[in-house]
Design an enzyme around this catalytic site. Structure first.
Site, PDB file in Angstrom:
ATOM      1  N   ALA A 170     -29.774 -69.017  15.510  1.00 45.60           N
ATOM      2  CA  ALA A 170     -28.862 -69.134  16.651  1.00 45.60           C
ATOM      3  C   ALA A 170     -27.418 -69.142  16.191  1.00 45.60           C
ATOM      4  CB  ALA A 170     -29.185 -70.399  17.445  1.00 45.60           C
ATOM      5  N   TYR A 171     -27.139 -69.901  15.141  1.00 48.80           N
ATOM      6  CA  TYR A 171     -25.779 -69.979  14.628  1.00 48.80           C
ATOM      7  C   TYR A 171     -25.327 -68.631  14.065  1.00 48.80           C
ATOM      8  CZ  TYR A 171     -21.936 -71.012  11.469  1.00 48.80           C
ATOM      9  OH  TYR A 171     -20.730 -70.985  10.818  1.00 48.80           O
TER      10      TYR A 171
END
Length: 288
Positions: free
Chosen positions: A155-156
């Site tokens: 996600a990051y």
């Protein structure tokens, strides 16, 4: 929003807006920039904003995950009070640990709101003013994680990759108008980024992934507090560059000795993957 921006700003010094100013690079930049500019430090942690206030910054407490309307309204009020905005530094961001399958929609939306949507909204909010004046600088802080998708941080990594691509488009759109947009690729710096409160974990944990992710979790633990980069030096570099002649402001700025090797390694891995199947790649045209 705090009341510290309620008094009109009459100084002729340049006006900076700095997000993520409660901690980390954002706080360091706000403190450094306050030596030569009027700084509006934006953050959601009032304790961190106290440090910026003590350094002479005006502060605005704002959760960047709020609605687009609310964020735009707050920035409009700041610009009205300041009368101008010369530099925007989008430094807010955090990391979410977990496998892709472990990541919920809500967790994914939260990190994209902070790491992608907020910088874009803030840029849109200041651009009308910058277009009227034909000048202005925007720094979007992406980072080393956006070069490739890392297990335990999908996600990051994807959020930082998205921000980088948006920034590249924005550069090409605003450059001819006199507005400089710099993509800052940040390496590993010794901030609170990997500490509790900044380093979040998915609520769901699937044990099947533990053999894959445990080594990376341990690597993050070991890196915390031992990152090679000095955030004070990064802040001083960014402030120096922002204060330079507009034509000398780069479109791409690598901060940290680990950035270029990481980018080149990611690029080479993709190049090798492409070349491994170039027979398919080059055989897709229509036959004569």
């Amino acid at each position: 929003m705090s009341s510290s921006t309620s008094v009109p700003i009459t100084s002729t010094r340049p006006v900076w807006l700095v997000t993520g100013a409660s901690s980390g690079l954002g706080l360091e930049v706000a403190i450094e920039a306050a030596k030569l500019a009027t700084v509006v430090a934006i953050g959601r942690d009032h304790h961190g904003l106290e440090l910026a206030a003590n350094a002479g910054c005006r502060t605005v407490e704002l959760d960047l995950r709020a609605s687009a309307e609310h964020v735009s309204s707050v920035i409009a009020d700041i610009i009205k009070t300041a009368g101008r905005v010369d530099v925007l530094v989008n430094a807010a961001g955090y990391i979410l640990e977990g496998a892709v399958e472990e990541t919920s929609d809500a967790e994914l939306e939260d990190i994209f709101h902070t790491n992608v949507f907020a910088p874009i909204r803030l840029a849109r909010a200041v651009l009308p003013h910058m277009r009227r004046t034909g000048a202005g600088v925007i720094f979007n802080v992406a980072g080393i994680g956006g070069f490739s998708g890392s297990p335990n941080a999908g996600a990051y990594c994807s959020s930082k990759a998205a921000l980088a691509t948006f920034t590249e488009a924005l550069q090409r759109e605003t450059g001819p108008l006199g507005i400089r947009v710099c993509l800052v690729q940040l390496g590993h710096f010794r901030t609170a980024f990997l500490k509790a409160g900044h380093r979040l974990h998915t609520a769901l944990r699937i044990v099947d992934y533990d053999p894959v992710l445990d080594p990376l979790r341990k690597a993050f633990n070991g890196l915390d507090g031992h990152q090679p980069g000095d955030p004070g030096k990064a802040a001083r570099a960014l402030v120096h560059i922002a204060s330079s002649d507009a034509d000398s402001i780069p479109t791409l700025l690598a901060l940290g000795s680990d950035v270029v090797p990481a980018e080149l390694s990611a690029h080479e891995a993709k190049r090798q993957a492409f070349l491994a199947h170039d027979t398919w790649t080059n055989s897709m045209g229509f036959d004569a």
